[in-house]
Structures are given as structure tokens and as C-alpha cells.
Motif scaffolding. Structure first.
Motif, PDB file in Angstrom:
ATOM      1  N   VAL A  42       4.072  20.548 -17.578  1.00  0.00           N
ATOM      2  CA  VAL A  42       4.531  19.891 -16.293  1.00  0.00           C
ATOM      3  C   VAL A  42       3.519  18.988 -15.499  1.00  0.00           C
ATOM      4  N   VAL A  43       2.208  19.382 -15.769  1.00  0.00           N
ATOM      5  CA  VAL A  43       1.426  18.564 -14.855  1.00  0.00           C
ATOM      6  C   VAL A  43       0.967  17.212 -15.496  1.00  0.00           C
ATOM      7  N   GLU A  44       1.358  16.063 -15.097  1.00  0.00           N
ATOM      8  CA  GLU A  44       1.436  14.546 -15.655  1.00  0.00           C
ATOM      9  C   GLU A  44      -0.069  14.347 -15.367  1.00  0.00           C
ATOM     10  N   ARG A  45      -0.382  14.391 -14.205  1.00  0.00           N
ATOM     11  CA  ARG A  45      -1.922  13.865 -13.959  1.00  0.00           C
ATOM     12  C   ARG A  45      -2.252  14.189 -12.387  1.00  0.00           C
ATOM     13  N   GLY A  46      -3.667  13.978 -12.282  1.00  0.00           N
ATOM     14  CA  GLY A  46      -3.988  14.153 -10.740  1.00  0.00           C
ATOM     15  C   GLY A  46      -5.045  13.105 -10.634  1.00  0.00           C
ATOM     16  N   PHE A  47      -4.987  12.585  -9.436  1.00  0.00           N
ATOM     17  CA  PHE A  47      -5.855  11.526  -8.909  1.00  0.00           C
ATOM     18  C   PHE A  47      -6.570  12.382  -7.998  1.00  0.00           C
ATOM     19  N   VAL A  48      -8.087  12.035  -7.961  1.00  0.00           N
ATOM     20  CA  VAL A  48      -8.846  12.442  -6.867  1.00  0.00           C
ATOM     21  C   VAL A  48      -9.318  11.041  -6.342  1.00  0.00           C
ATOM     22  N   THR A  49      -8.964  10.772  -5.159  1.00  0.00           N
ATOM     23  CA  THR A  49      -9.462   9.634  -4.440  1.00  0.00           C
ATOM     24  C   THR A  49     -10.189  10.115  -3.160  1.00  0.00           C
ATOM     25  N   TYR A  50     -11.301  10.227  -3.530  1.00  0.00           N
ATOM     26  CA  TYR A  50     -12.109  10.689  -2.146  1.00  0.00           C
ATOM     27  C   TYR A  50     -12.421   9.577  -1.230  1.00  0.00           C
ATOM     28  N   THR A  51     -12.551   8.326  -1.662  1.00  0.00           N
ATOM     29  CA  THR A  51     -13.121   7.200  -0.873  1.00  0.00           C
ATOM     30  C   THR A  51     -11.801   6.201  -0.602  1.00  0.00           C
ATOM     31  N   ASN A  52     -11.991   5.784   0.592  1.00  0.00           N
ATOM     32  CA  ASN A  52     -10.700   4.585   0.669  1.00  0.00           C
ATOM     33  C   ASN A  52     -10.768   3.614  -0.440  1.00  0.00           C
ATOM     34  N   ARG A  53     -12.106   3.269  -0.912  1.00  0.00           N
ATOM     35  CA  ARG A  53     -11.750   2.524  -2.163  1.00  0.00           C
ATOM     36  C   ARG A  53     -11.030   2.767  -3.287  1.00  0.00           C
ATOM     37  N   ALA A  54     -11.163   4.225  -3.695  1.00  0.00           N
ATOM     38  CA  ALA A  54     -10.456   4.949  -4.701  1.00  0.00           C
ATOM     39  C   ALA A  54      -8.867   4.781  -4.223  1.00  0.00           C
ATOM     40  N   LYS A  55      -8.569   5.090  -3.112  1.00  0.00           N
ATOM     41  CA  LYS A  55      -7.025   5.263  -2.626  1.00  0.00           C
ATOM     42  C   LYS A  55      -6.555   3.926  -2.700  1.00  0.00           C
ATOM     43  N   ILE A  56      -7.057   2.719  -2.617  1.00  0.00           N
ATOM     44  CA  ILE A  56      -6.800   1.493  -2.825  1.00  0.00           C
ATOM     45  C   ILE A  56      -6.645   1.380  -4.272  1.00  0.00           C
ATOM     46  N   GLU A  57      -7.752   1.399  -5.045  1.00  0.00           N
ATOM     47  CA  GLU A  57      -7.504   0.813  -6.424  1.00  0.00           C
ATOM     48  C   GLU A  57      -6.623   1.768  -7.293  1.00  0.00           C
ATOM     49  N   MET A  58      -6.712   3.118  -7.108  1.00  0.00           N
ATOM     50  CA  MET A  58      -5.981   3.979  -7.808  1.00  0.00           C
ATOM     51  C   MET A  58      -4.489   4.573  -7.279  1.00  0.00           C
ATOM     52  N   LEU A  59      -4.366   4.325  -6.257  1.00  0.00           N
ATOM     53  CA  LEU A  59      -2.747   4.539  -5.650  1.00  0.00           C
ATOM     54  C   LEU A  59      -2.382   3.531  -4.765  1.00  0.00           C
ATOM     55  N   GLY A  60      -2.931   2.314  -4.524  1.00  0.00           N
ATOM     56  CA  GLY A  60      -2.262   1.242  -4.098  1.00  0.00           C
ATOM     57  C   GLY A  60      -2.147   1.321  -2.698  1.00  0.00           C
ATOM     58  N   VAL A  61      -2.973   2.374  -2.230  1.00  0.00           N
ATOM     59  CA  VAL A  61      -3.053   2.143  -0.569  1.00  0.00           C
ATOM     60  C   VAL A  61      -3.111   1.097  -0.052  1.00  0.00           C
ATOM     61  N   LEU A  62      -2.530   0.547   1.055  1.00  0.00           N
ATOM     62  CA  LEU A  62      -2.969  -0.911   1.494  1.00  0.00           C
ATOM     63  C   LEU A  62      -4.361  -0.693   2.479  1.00  0.00           C
ATOM     64  N   PRO A  63      -4.981  -1.650   2.269  1.00  0.00           N
ATOM     65  CA  PRO A  63      -6.145  -1.814   3.341  1.00  0.00           C
ATOM     66  C   PRO A  63      -5.937  -1.698   4.599  1.00  0.00           C
ATOM     67  N   ALA A  64      -4.487  -2.451   4.913  1.00  0.00           N
ATOM     68  CA  ALA A  64      -4.299  -2.611   6.344  1.00  0.00           C
ATOM     69  C   ALA A  64      -3.724  -1.071   6.745  1.00  0.00           C
ATOM     70  N   THR A  65      -3.088  -0.277   5.927  1.00  0.00           N
ATOM     71  CA  THR A  65      -2.700   0.929   6.308  1.00  0.00           C
ATOM     72  C   THR A  65      -4.074   1.867   6.887  1.00  0.00           C
ATOM     73  N   LEU A  66      -5.085   1.847   6.029  1.00  0.00           N
ATOM     74  CA  LEU A  66      -6.205   2.683   6.225  1.00  0.00           C
ATOM     75  C   LEU A  66      -7.010   1.874   7.567  1.00  0.00           C
ATOM     76  N   THR A  67      -6.945   0.775   7.789  1.00  0.00           N
ATOM     77  CA  THR A  67      -7.505   0.189   8.884  1.00  0.00           C
ATOM     78  C   THR A  67      -6.731   0.541  10.307  1.00  0.00           C
ATOM     79  N   ALA A  68      -5.494   0.720  10.091  1.00  0.00           N
ATOM     80  CA  ALA A  68      -4.588   0.904  11.388  1.00  0.00           C
ATOM     81  C   ALA A  68      -4.614   2.231  11.682  1.00  0.00           C
ATOM     82  N   HIS A  69      -4.693   3.149  10.606  1.00  0.00           N
ATOM     83  CA  HIS A  69      -4.400   4.648  10.854  1.00  0.00           C
ATOM     84  C   HIS A  69      -5.589   5.664  10.455  1.00  0.00           C
ATOM     85  N   GLY A  70      -6.418   5.059   9.628  1.00  0.00           N
ATOM     86  CA  GLY A  70      -7.396   5.894   9.186  1.00  0.00           C
ATOM     87  C   GLY A  70      -6.951   6.615   7.968  1.00  0.00           C
ATOM     88  N   ALA A  71      -7.976   7.083   7.244  1.00  0.00           N
ATOM     89  CA  ALA A  71      -7.741   7.626   5.746  1.00  0.00           C
ATOM     90  C   ALA A  71      -7.068   9.065   6.153  1.00  0.00           C
TER      91      ALA A  71
END
Length: 157
Positions: A42-71
């Protein structure tokens, strides 16, 4: 029975694959699940995205969202959960981003943790103020709350 075992049993019964997207917990939710034999069903995978860069690259978090709201924000938690679903074969994803401590600020205090939960039915988010319990206790509490969120979502199916 442990929370993690309950999550695994319920997911197995429902044929649900789970993904995690973790920041402040550093993979603790995935570890709690995969510590149990048979979790690969049942466990497909886990993402450890400690930095903003990892959040952007691995999960597609938008830089604009990070800038506007913070991690540490529900907006980022939502994008992390969505990204975990998009970048995996999972049916259900939980995300965690927060300030485990020590430290924090007047606006984002130690112990603030934001969670996201995503499946085909949509995405929800919430913020929990665990308080300045110390790094280890905040991380443990966040892990347990994420497992509770997974359980609650599967119980409503």
C-alpha cells in the motif's frame, strides 16, 4: 494496534496506494508505515522535500506560492499533496510542512505544522499549532496527526 498498522490494514482492505510528501518530518510518516512488514502492498512512495527547491522540483510546488505564503502554509501543503498524487501512482497522499524548532517567528511560531490531504475527491488542508514542545515532540506529533488524517479519510470511504 499502532496508527500506522491501522492505516496499512485499512488501505489494504480498500485497495488504496499511499504517498507521503514530507518536509519537517523528514520521512517519519513513510518510515512509520514501512517499518511494518507488508507495507509495500500500500505504500507507493514518499517524498522528502526539505528545501523549497526540492518542493518545486519533486512536487511541482509553484515558486510564486512559496514567495507569497512561505513554505509553512496551507497553500504549500495543498500543492505538496497534489504534487505527491501527480508524481506517483498513489490514490491518497498526505503532506506535512512546518516549524519543528527550535525557533520560529512571531508570525510562524515553533510547533506550527500545515497538512494537506489529497485524493481523487479533492484536497483538504489544515494547520495545527502543536506549540513549542521541542523538535522531537513536534515531529512525533506531526507524524501521528498525518497518520490520523489518512485514517479519517479512508474511514469516510
Amino acid at each position: 494496534m499502532s496508527r500506522a498498522k491501522q492505516v496499512l490494514d485499512l488501505a489494504k482492505d480498500q485497495g488504496i496506494m499511499i504517498a507521503t510528501a514530507e518536509s519537517c518530518t523528514g520521512g517519519m510518516v513513510a518510515a512509520a508505515l514501512t517499518d511494518i512488514p507488508g507495507s509495500s502492498a500500500v505504500v507507493e512512495r514518499g517524498f522528502v522535500t526539505y528545501t523549497n527547491r526540492a518542493k518545486i522540483e519533486m512536487l511541482g510546488v509553484l515558486p510564486a506560492t512559496l514567495t507569497a505564503h512561505g513554505a509553512v502554509s496551507e497553500e504549500v501543503a495543498i500543492e505538496m499533496a497534489r504534487g505527491a498524487l501527480t508524481h506517483s501512482g498513489a490514490d491518497l497522499a498526505v503532506s506535512i510542512t512546518g516549524i519543528a524548532g527550535p525557533g520560529g517567528s512571531e508570525f510562524k511560531p515553533e510547533g506550527r505544522v500545515c497538512f494537506g490531504l489529497a485524493d481523487a475527491g479533492g484536497i483538504t488542508s489544515e494547520t495545527i499549532e502543536f506549540g513549542a514542545l521541542g523538535r522531537a515532540r513536534v515531529r512525533d506529533a506531526a507524524r501521528d496527526h498525518a497518520l490520523d488524517l489518512l485514517l479519517a479519510r479512508m474511514r469516510t470511504k
